[in-house]
Design an enzyme around this catalytic site. Sequence first.
Site, short mmCIF file in Angstrom:
data_model
loop_
_atom_site.label_atom_id
_atom_site.label_comp_id
_atom_site.label_asym_id
_atom_site.label_seq_id
_atom_site.Cartn_x
_atom_site.Cartn_y
_atom_site.Cartn_z
N GLU A 43 -14.06 -47.16 -19.74
CA GLU A 43 -13.65 -45.77 -19.98
C GLU A 43 -12.25 -45.57 -19.40
O GLU A 43 -12.08 -45.55 -18.18
CB GLU A 43 -14.65 -44.81 -19.32
CG GLU A 43 -14.24 -43.34 -19.48
CD GLU A 43 -15.11 -42.40 -18.66
OE1 GLU A 43 -16.29 -42.71 -18.40
OE2 GLU A 43 -14.59 -41.33 -18.28
N ARG A 47 -5.72 -39.24 -18.37
CA ARG A 47 -5.15 -38.49 -17.24
C ARG A 47 -3.71 -38.86 -16.97
O ARG A 47 -3.11 -38.34 -16.03
CB ARG A 47 -5.95 -38.77 -15.95
CG ARG A 47 -7.33 -38.24 -16.03
CD ARG A 47 -8.09 -38.45 -14.75
NE ARG A 47 -9.50 -38.33 -15.02
CZ ARG A 47 -10.45 -38.53 -14.13
NH1 ARG A 47 -10.14 -38.85 -12.89
NH2 ARG A 47 -11.70 -38.41 -14.46
N LYS A 131 -23.65 -37.54 -19.59
CA LYS A 131 -23.07 -37.87 -18.29
C LYS A 131 -23.44 -36.74 -17.32
O LYS A 131 -23.30 -35.56 -17.67
CB LYS A 131 -21.55 -37.99 -18.47
CG LYS A 131 -20.72 -37.90 -17.21
CD LYS A 131 -19.30 -38.31 -17.50
CE LYS A 131 -18.32 -37.67 -16.56
NZ LYS A 131 -17.00 -38.31 -16.55
C1 3PG Z 1 -13.72 -39.27 -11.98
O1 3PG Z 1 -13.75 -38.06 -12.04
O2 3PG Z 1 -12.69 -39.90 -11.76
C2 3PG Z 1 -14.97 -40.02 -12.23
O3 3PG Z 1 -16.03 -39.17 -12.28
C3 3PG Z 1 -15.18 -41.09 -11.23
O4 3PG Z 1 -15.45 -40.52 -10.02
P1 3PG Z 1 -15.42 -41.46 -8.71
O5 3PG Z 1 -13.97 -41.69 -8.43
O6 3PG Z 1 -16.10 -40.63 -7.67
O7 3PG Z 1 -16.16 -42.72 -9.06
#
Ligand code: 3PG
Length: 210
Positions: A43, A47, A131
């Site tokens: 994934e 961003r 999710k």
């Molecule tokens: C995110 O928002 O980056 C994902 O949900 C992953 O979260 P994490 O960095 O707590 O694994």
Amino acid sequence: MAVNNALELAGYGPVIPVIVLQRVQDAVPMAQALVAGGVRVLEVTLRTPVALECMELIAREVPEAIVGAGTVRSVADARAARDAGCQFAVTPGYVSEISLECREIGLPLLPGVATASEVMAANADGLSFLKFFPATAAGGIPMLKALGGPFTDVVFCPTGGLTPQNAPEFLALPNVKVCGGSWLTPADAVAAGDWGRITQLAREAQALRG
Ligand code: 3PG
């Protein structure tokens, strides 16, 4: 490798890495490093300004990878992800319009939910693999157990706050088939091009069991 249904993603291993790429040149070696550790479902979050280009490169140059777009927040994001060669999309929250668009363009969707109402909205649109985000902040394991009461046919991918230490407890729940996390691709390892460390983290994640 075509994905027909988002739930198929859970069949490739217990952890879907949530990836943030800052540099185009890191995309292919990072994907190769994860695949070398047995992790094929990737994934890549929308961003950063280079995210779409990174997805395109991975889709083209790493055929063993099943690349999807994370942080899809609009219909336009979903279309851009599909055009970049993504095989699935992940949203942080639930927006019916995005679900309907994903169905229209044939992009399997793993949408985020954090409440019973959001689960019901997703179910109403025909989705039952969801999710659970942000997993630890939104109630963690007790919340997943509670949601399992009314929603006996819903399967969750908890993401947000998971670690190699707490992931097995999440994966042991009957309504969890896979989880997500960013720990497989630490920013410092990516910045340093330490692909061996990422392969090792992938191997360890692939071996996690509930
Ligand atoms: C995110 O928002 O980056 C994902 O949900 C992953 O979260 P994490 O960095 O707590 O694994």
